[in-house]
Design a protein around this motif. Structure first.
Motif, short mmCIF file in Angstrom:
data_model
loop_
_atom_site.label_atom_id
_atom_site.label_comp_id
_atom_site.label_asym_id
_atom_site.label_seq_id
_atom_site.Cartn_x
_atom_site.Cartn_y
_atom_site.Cartn_z
N TYR A 118 -11.18 -1.10 -11.30
CA TYR A 118 -11.72 -1.70 -10.08
C TYR A 118 -10.97 -2.93 -9.55
CZ TYR A 118 -15.80 1.22 -10.87
OH TYR A 118 -16.63 2.30 -11.06
N ALA A 119 -10.09 -3.51 -10.31
CA ALA A 119 -9.48 -4.78 -9.91
C ALA A 119 -8.76 -4.71 -8.57
CB ALA A 119 -8.55 -5.29 -11.00
N GLN A 120 -7.94 -3.68 -8.38
CA GLN A 120 -7.20 -3.59 -7.12
C GLN A 120 -8.13 -3.42 -5.92
OE1 GLN A 120 -4.27 -0.52 -7.79
NE2 GLN A 120 -2.76 -2.03 -8.43
N ILE A 121 -9.16 -2.61 -6.10
CA ILE A 121 -10.14 -2.41 -5.02
C ILE A 121 -10.86 -3.72 -4.73
CG2 ILE A 121 -12.26 -1.19 -4.37
CD1 ILE A 121 -11.30 1.05 -6.36
N ALA A 122 -11.25 -4.43 -5.79
CA ALA A 122 -11.96 -5.70 -5.63
C ALA A 122 -11.11 -6.71 -4.88
CB ALA A 122 -12.39 -6.25 -6.99
N ILE A 123 -9.84 -6.80 -5.25
CA ILE A 123 -8.94 -7.74 -4.56
C ILE A 123 -8.84 -7.41 -3.09
CG2 ILE A 123 -6.52 -8.48 -4.36
CD1 ILE A 123 -6.41 -8.15 -7.47
N ALA A 124 -8.68 -6.14 -2.78
CA ALA A 124 -8.56 -5.72 -1.37
C ALA A 124 -9.83 -6.06 -0.59
CB ALA A 124 -8.29 -4.22 -1.31
N GLU A 125 -10.99 -5.84 -1.19
CA GLU A 125 -12.24 -6.11 -0.48
C GLU A 125 -12.51 -7.60 -0.31
OE1 GLU A 125 -13.98 -4.01 1.21
OE2 GLU A 125 -12.85 -2.28 0.47
N VAL A 126 -12.20 -8.37 -1.32
CA VAL A 126 -12.45 -9.81 -1.25
C VAL A 126 -11.55 -10.46 -0.21
CG1 VAL A 126 -12.24 -11.99 -2.51
CG2 VAL A 126 -13.37 -10.05 -3.57
N TYR A 127 -10.31 -10.01 -0.11
CA TYR A 127 -9.38 -10.64 0.82
C TYR A 127 -9.35 -9.99 2.18
CZ TYR A 127 -7.80 -13.63 -2.88
OH TYR A 127 -7.77 -14.57 -3.86
N GLU A 128 -10.19 -8.97 2.41
CA GLU A 128 -10.22 -8.30 3.70
C GLU A 128 -10.87 -9.14 4.74
OE1 GLU A 128 -12.66 -4.61 5.03
OE2 GLU A 128 -10.86 -3.96 3.96
#
Length: 128
Positions: A118-128
């Motif tokens: 989940y880390a890559q998805i989480a990073i993308a969502e948090v910084y979107e």
């Protein structure tokens, strides 16, 4: 809100490494009953005070109680937030991101699962 406060009491990780037997039994029973999933579903209710209480409760649990599906629910809640200036949404988001930080820093199985899946998805969502 009081019920969530009670759940938080039993969810809380022991501060000194010890937990009385009764509290440990109740916490284990709640965990087996999908406490975290139920709490995370409450984040869909449009009430900021409820959302804050839910996240305060989840932040009291140990990271190993968070299942992969629940990790996804946390990320989805972040991605579904549209207006961070509305109500107390910013505070709720801060607690959600704090939980992601706990998952990232965890060195055990749960943290490894989060980083791998989940880390890559989480990073993308948090910084979107």
């Amino acid at each position: 809100l009081a019920i969530i406060g009670l759940m938080a009491l039993f969810a809380e990780a022991p501060k000194n490494g010890e937990m009385d037997t009764y509290r440990e039994q109740v916490s284990e029973a709640m965990s087996k009953s999908n406490r975290e999933q139920i709490l995370l579903r409450l984040l869909l209710v449009p009430n900021d005070n409820l959302k804050l209480k839910v996240m305060e409760c989840i932040l009291r649990t140990t990271v190993d109680q968070i299942e992969p599906e629940e990790m996804g629910m946390i990320i989805k809640t972040i991605s579904d937030t549209r207006n961070i200036g509305e109500g107390r949404a910013e505070e709720v988001l801060a607690l959600l991101v704090q939980q992601l930080g706990r998952l990232v820093r965890d060195q055990d199985k749960t943290g490894m699962e989060f980083r791998r899946t989940y880390a890559q998805i989480a990073i993308a969502e948090v910084y979107e």
